[in-house]
Design a protein around this motif. Structure first.
Motif, short mmCIF file in Angstrom:
data_model
loop_
_atom_site.label_atom_id
_atom_site.label_comp_id
_atom_site.label_asym_id
_atom_site.label_seq_id
_atom_site.Cartn_x
_atom_site.Cartn_y
_atom_site.Cartn_z
N ALA A 294 0.83 -1.21 0.00
CA ALA A 294 0.00 0.00 0.00
C ALA A 294 0.86 1.26 0.00
O ALA A 294 0.53 2.25 -0.66
CB ALA A 294 -0.95 0.00 1.19
N LEU A 295 1.96 1.24 0.73
CA LEU A 295 2.81 2.42 0.84
C LEU A 295 3.78 2.58 -0.33
O LEU A 295 4.21 3.68 -0.64
CB LEU A 295 3.58 2.39 2.16
CG LEU A 295 2.72 2.52 3.41
CD1 LEU A 295 3.57 2.34 4.65
CD2 LEU A 295 1.98 3.86 3.43
N PHE A 296 4.10 1.47 -0.96
CA PHE A 296 5.01 1.47 -2.11
C PHE A 296 4.30 0.78 -3.27
O PHE A 296 4.49 -0.41 -3.50
CB PHE A 296 6.33 0.77 -1.75
CG PHE A 296 7.03 1.39 -0.58
CD1 PHE A 296 7.79 2.53 -0.75
CD2 PHE A 296 6.88 0.86 0.69
CE1 PHE A 296 8.43 3.13 0.33
CE2 PHE A 296 7.51 1.45 1.78
CZ PHE A 296 8.29 2.59 1.59
N PRO A 297 3.45 1.52 -3.99
CA PRO A 297 2.49 0.92 -4.93
C PRO A 297 3.08 0.42 -6.26
O PRO A 297 2.33 -0.10 -7.07
CB PRO A 297 1.48 2.05 -5.16
CG PRO A 297 2.23 3.30 -4.90
CD PRO A 297 3.24 2.96 -3.84
N GLN A 298 4.35 0.56 -6.49
CA GLN A 298 4.92 0.07 -7.74
C GLN A 298 5.01 -1.46 -7.73
O GLN A 298 4.77 -2.10 -6.72
CB GLN A 298 6.31 0.69 -7.98
CG GLN A 298 7.38 0.21 -7.02
CD GLN A 298 7.49 1.03 -5.75
OE1 GLN A 298 6.59 1.78 -5.38
NE2 GLN A 298 8.59 0.89 -5.05
N GLU A 299 5.41 -2.04 -8.87
CA GLU A 299 5.62 -3.48 -8.96
C GLU A 299 6.82 -3.87 -8.12
O GLU A 299 7.81 -3.15 -8.05
CB GLU A 299 5.93 -3.88 -10.41
CG GLU A 299 4.76 -4.12 -11.27
CD GLU A 299 5.16 -4.70 -12.63
OE1 GLU A 299 6.37 -4.84 -12.93
OE2 GLU A 299 4.24 -5.00 -13.39
N LEU B 120 -2.33 -7.26 -8.39
CA LEU B 120 -1.89 -7.55 -9.75
C LEU B 120 -0.64 -8.41 -9.60
O LEU B 120 0.36 -7.95 -9.05
CB LEU B 120 -1.58 -6.26 -10.51
CG LEU B 120 -2.71 -5.25 -10.65
CD1 LEU B 120 -2.22 -4.00 -11.36
CD2 LEU B 120 -3.89 -5.86 -11.39
N THR B 121 -0.74 -9.64 -10.03
CA THR B 121 0.39 -10.56 -9.88
C THR B 121 0.65 -11.29 -11.18
O THR B 121 -0.24 -11.48 -12.00
CB THR B 121 0.13 -11.61 -8.78
OG1 THR B 121 -1.01 -12.39 -9.14
CG2 THR B 121 -0.11 -10.96 -7.42
N ASP B 122 1.89 -11.66 -11.34
CA ASP B 122 2.26 -12.58 -12.39
C ASP B 122 3.34 -13.48 -11.82
O ASP B 122 3.59 -13.46 -10.62
CB ASP B 122 2.68 -11.86 -13.69
CG ASP B 122 3.90 -10.98 -13.55
OD1 ASP B 122 4.75 -11.24 -12.66
OD2 ASP B 122 4.03 -10.02 -14.33
N ARG B 123 3.97 -14.23 -12.65
CA ARG B 123 4.97 -15.20 -12.19
C ARG B 123 6.11 -14.54 -11.41
O ARG B 123 6.68 -15.14 -10.50
CB ARG B 123 5.49 -15.94 -13.41
CG ARG B 123 6.42 -17.06 -13.13
CD ARG B 123 6.72 -17.78 -14.44
NE ARG B 123 7.68 -18.83 -14.23
CZ ARG B 123 7.39 -20.06 -13.85
NH1 ARG B 123 6.14 -20.40 -13.63
NH2 ARG B 123 8.33 -20.96 -13.69
N LEU C 104 -0.02 -3.94 -5.60
CA LEU C 104 -1.38 -3.61 -5.21
C LEU C 104 -2.02 -2.90 -6.39
O LEU C 104 -1.43 -1.99 -6.97
CB LEU C 104 -1.39 -2.70 -3.98
CG LEU C 104 -2.75 -2.41 -3.37
CD1 LEU C 104 -3.37 -3.68 -2.80
CD2 LEU C 104 -2.61 -1.38 -2.26
N ASN C 105 -3.18 -3.33 -6.79
CA ASN C 105 -3.87 -2.74 -7.94
C ASN C 105 -4.12 -1.26 -7.67
O ASN C 105 -4.80 -0.91 -6.70
CB ASN C 105 -5.19 -3.48 -8.16
CG ASN C 105 -5.93 -3.00 -9.38
OD1 ASN C 105 -5.66 -1.95 -9.95
ND2 ASN C 105 -6.91 -3.79 -9.80
N PRO C 106 -3.57 -0.37 -8.51
CA PRO C 106 -3.76 1.07 -8.27
C PRO C 106 -5.22 1.51 -8.37
O PRO C 106 -5.59 2.56 -7.84
CB PRO C 106 -2.90 1.75 -9.33
CG PRO C 106 -2.53 0.69 -10.30
CD PRO C 106 -2.73 -0.64 -9.66
#
Length: 107
Positions: free
Chosen positions: A38-43, A83-86, A91-93
């Motif tokens: 939540a605090l660091f919303p990047q991938e 939002l996840t991948d392999r 966290l979805n913005p």
């Protein structure tokens, strides 16, 4: 615009609630994972998250713990929250989550 029904309070202690009803997560590490996302919303790479939160475990155990934590978050928040991948987690913005620390940092 209506206020998000999901609230994450980090200041003064962790509290997650939907429409005022508290949501209990699996463990403190799951709470820490949600707070971090939540605090660091990047991938973030799965490898980095596993090492950050479960660095005292073997790589295999850390990855398994991360998978368990992500499953708990999906179960409690809904599949659309992440939002996840392999390789990555984010966290979805567009996910309607109000976070007190982010709100107060904008003042």
């Amino acid at each position: 615009m209506a206020a998000p029904s999901l609230r994450l309070e980090l200041l003064g202690g962790f509290r997650l609630a939907r429409d005022g009803a508290r949501i209990q997560l699996y463990s403190r590490k799951v709470e820490s994972l949600l707070a971090y996302l939540a605090l660091f919303p990047q991938e973030h790479s799965r490898e980095k998250l596993a090492a950050l939160l479960w660095g005292d475990s073997t790589d295999e155990q850390a990855r398994m713990s991360l998978r368990r934590a992500l499953n708990d978050l999906r179960k409690q928040l809904g599949a659309e929250a992440l939002l996840t991948d392999r390789d990555t987690v984010q966290l979805n913005p567009d996910f309607p989550l109000w976070v007190d620390a982010k709100e107060f940092s904008n003042l």
